[in-house]
Design an enzyme around this catalytic site. Sequence first.
Site, PDB file in Angstrom:
ATOM      1  CG  HIS A 138      -1.924  -1.116   1.206  1.00 45.98           C
ATOM      2  ND1 HIS A 138      -2.359  -1.762   2.354  1.00 45.98           N
ATOM      3  CD2 HIS A 138      -2.570  -1.717   0.179  1.00 45.98           C
ATOM      4  CE1 HIS A 138      -3.230  -2.698   2.025  1.00 45.98           C
ATOM      5  NE2 HIS A 138      -3.373  -2.685   0.704  1.00 45.98           N
ATOM      6  CD  GLU A 193      -0.604   0.417   4.560  1.00 43.14           C
ATOM      7  OE1 GLU A 193       0.193  -0.558   4.537  1.00 43.14           O
ATOM      8  OE2 GLU A 193      -1.836   0.284   4.555  1.00 43.14           O
ATOM      9  CG  HIS A 253       0.388  -3.942   5.591  1.00 37.27           C
ATOM     10  ND1 HIS A 253      -0.572  -3.614   4.651  1.00 37.27           N
ATOM     11  CD2 HIS A 253       0.903  -5.132   5.199  1.00 37.27           C
ATOM     12  CE1 HIS A 253      -0.638  -4.572   3.739  1.00 37.27           C
ATOM     13  NE2 HIS A 253       0.249  -5.512   4.054  1.00 37.27           N
ATOM     14  CD  GLU A 303      -1.712  -3.380   9.527  1.00 36.81           C
ATOM     15  OE1 GLU A 303      -1.308  -2.229   9.299  1.00 36.81           O
ATOM     16  OE2 GLU A 303      -2.484  -4.005   8.786  1.00 36.81           O
TER      17      GLU A 303
END
Length: 1121
Positions: free
Chosen positions: A802, A805, A899, A984
């Site tokens: 992504h 990010e 991420h 994350e």
Amino acid sequence: MAEQEASGLQVLLRTLQNCSDRESILTILQVLGDLLSVGTDRRIRYMISKGGSEALLQTLVDTARTASPDYGVLLPLFRLLAKVGLRDKKFGQKALELEALDVTLILARKNLSHSQNLLHCLWALRVFASSVTTAAMLGINGAMELLFKVITPYAQKRTRVIRAATEVLAALLKSKSNSRRAVNRGYVTSLLRLHQDWHSHDTANAYVPIRQALLLCLKHIAALRSGREAFLAAQGMEILFSTTQKCLDDKSLGPIISVVLQILRQCYPRCPLPLVTASSAYVFPVPGSSPSEPPHILAEEDFEDDGDEEEDKDSDSEDVKEEDEDLETDVNKLSSRPALGRPAEELMQYEAMCLELSCSFEELQSKPGDDLNPDGTQSANHHHFPADGSPKRHCSEKAQTSWGQEREDTAPTSLLSMVKRGSSPMQQASKKGPGMSPYQNAQPSSLGMDSSGNEIPDIQAFLQEAAWDIDRISCPVTSASYPDFPGPRDTVEMMEKLLQTHRKHFPFHDAYLYMAKAGRTRSVADFKMMAFPDLWGHCPALSPQPLLERKCGIQRIKIFEDVQRFIQPSDVINKVVFSLDEPWQDTVSNCLRFSSKFEAGNLRKAIQVREFEYDLLVNADVNSSQHQQWFYFQVSGTRAAIPYRFNIINCEKANSQFNYGMQPTLYSVKEALLGRPSWIRTGYDICYYKNHYRQSAAVTGGARRTCYYTLTFAVTFPHSEDVCYLAYHYPFTYTSLMTHLEILEKSVNSKQVYFRQEVLCQTLGGNLCPLVTITAMPESDSADHLEQFRQRPYQMITARVHPGESNASWVMKGTLEFLISSDPVARLLRENFIFKIIPMLNPDGVINGNHRCSLRGEDLNRQWLSPSAALQPTIYHTKGLLSYLSSTGHSPVVFCDFHGHSQKKNVFLYGCSIKETLWQADCSVGTSAILEDVSYRTLPKILDKLAPAFTMSSCSFLVEKSRASTARVVVWREMGVSRSYTMESSYCGCNQGPYKGLQFGTRELEEMGAMFCLGLLVLELKSGTCSHQLLSRAAALLNAEEDALDLHLQSSSNSSSSSSVPSDLDDEPPCMEEIEYGTDSSSDQEGSISELERQIREWAFHKDEGQDEEEGPGQGQKAAP
């Protein structure tokens, strides 16, 4: 005993229904009242289950229909009805069937002049109206007309009755039929007048509940399109705006202001974004796809409200589902492991990417830079570039790493000394107060001081030279790729001069190499300029900045400012000063100057609203009309000590950590040239909230329209006439990565470290996707050493699927630098594992400033089930490489995809578990017979103990249906990798551990990357397959480091970390922190059981005291606490 109680209660209820003796009825009512006044609601619900509601209602009807109703019986009966009815979900229907509605209305009409009797009737009506069906029937029977006879302009008498009447009216208006009736009969104007009258006279705020109830009436009417139209026609926006301006700081009026805000937000006319089209300003022609339809032009007629339902309930996903409904409960799907989907001969193309498995020691030697040479690199799809020119390159000295080698701003530090304890070496929060910028201590004097306190040359004089143009600080890309680009030679010479005289050394960064790499980077918009921060470099702050303390009432202030724009449009400049769609607008003077035409830049339009306030719109992802969140732009022409306000008005996520202490990032060119080249957190008065812009139905194809959100923040720039860059998070571009990789390769000792970079594939945009292999060189070319080399297990790490990010790239940067370092932990890792790393899975998205998608406008992390070599090449070849490793018996021990997370704090992992998923879904399938390797929890438990930023409590191991096509789930399910994770990292910071209360800087993110590597070593040491040699070497290392890791090598089964929490439907679950946010605020207490009961108890108390509320504003009229 229970049976005796049941039979006794039933006898009481039957007697009550059949008895006509007044004293007996009063006695039974007293007994029931005493019985229900103690204990919990369980007694009341038990009575309801035994027919208590019907008995009370029947007694009410029978008593009321006598020739002369006995109010001595009716009043305690009404009070008991209110108590029971609030807990009986079918109470309204029961009252309707027993004709109690009509009876109560008749009693109320007969008692308009008798406050005590009327008050009790209103309490009963309030309970009846809690059912929308019953409320509609009351409306048909004239209840609203009755109530408007009771609700009078401001008065100090009968205030308890007036309050009850307004609350009944508010409950009735929850019915849309009643709201339509109110609009048709002109009640909107009447309610506004009543509100004005009570507001202007109630200067002591003695009757806040009455004023709040009147506003709740308007709120429910405004849920209808016709209601909003009537409200606007009656000047409702202007009235509510003017009446609340002086009350914003009065905490006692909080309930009123909250409802006013909800009404203003509901009634603010919906309109399209000020863009020519909702689609991205950039279009990429995808090979093989049919020509797309012309973009829909946004027009006002697309935004007429098409229904009476309340629009756009806040959600982080377009398809709102309950968490448990999304969990995969098909055991076959959870446990199946399909055969490799590609033929063996096709997988053989990946053999060239795993030379460590087959080549001899001599063949393993590689020259730095060879692998990513476009002329000679073997890529999986065999597409190549022509050779670029070789621009002037000044290579830096051998780079230094912070892990085990000396960095410019740090002393040598072993990673083992940085594990999580009571505090962290980096936990020295800024001493500055909340919202203060580190730049505020910088003095714009001519003699600068660098971050080490050393004097640097006189730069201010240089800045003032006639030839200096601060706006040209974004340098032209110089490469054979752009032979016809007419870049000004003086700008190039200026940058050369700056680099020679003011350059600061950064580990693993070189400006000249960056310029050379930028020439090979291909963008859809064909960017000709480089952003100065990416070229010049970034020096991490020595300590993280604290979370910004949220200013009380900031959201209210910003919404009122938006309303002020609507009702006072003449005060707004509304001048376009920058636009990708209308480039001629960029020449506007006497304002800030904006640009985003550089790699990873994203700003589509800037509109000057007031002298120092700008509305900004970010670009949608290429070939998409969605995913507006990432921003990165340049602003120049600044004035020091002036608060500038920026409103990014087309954000898409329903909530953001910007509401909970997160700040945007800023880079000042002048600060960089004065020796302080850093991205810093900046901004104050930050708020993120839903605005009045909507996506048209024509764009969404008739689906529910998209809500947009505003991120608003104020910035005070450190210098006048500066060039500054503002970004959602610390940028990390594709060119930065390619520069970083080349310097890393040149910095390693090739006799000890096997570092190989090659091309995984070519992207749709024509950029190379790098693949990095890191391990230790074999001790010799002997057969035993080569065999040990080839038998090392694999670890696979990917990142940046992504594009927005960017924090994932900083974590990856820390991982790469640590793995090649001389840190003893890194040496052990290299000697025992082979690391396959793909640091950027979506180069095109990063380059073109996307937030979520590839150039096809699709989320690549939803393409892992059946990726296409032509359409999703990076995913296709990453999966192919994994399949090849699996087919050769070398499945990775751990697969982890890095991420970033926008709505939660800390760092955490998502993994996969069959049993936990079935348990959470409350699945009837027996889990006892399911065998599962529980080691998937070991790594997160280790990281919870090691890494200051990591928390086990946010980890989740659930497998959702909506995640079936993500990397984590596919690698787990199809490759059989039990330790398949998504890691994350918050954009914001931490709310636990040593970094609690601090925002992440790049240093903390890089540290997390190194700690992840340390976690892999500890995981191996805890495994049953760990070699004795590795155990003995690790023990010696621990002794040398004073047992820094001794605690962490103990069994993790005793960890006190919290159990996992389920993730939501998106990669970024909704923020769980409370905030005054949606239109349905918790301030609406009209349905509160305890509030109505409190009023009844208060009335009884004053009656016993012999006080009469008719005398004035006395008792119980203050706002409820």
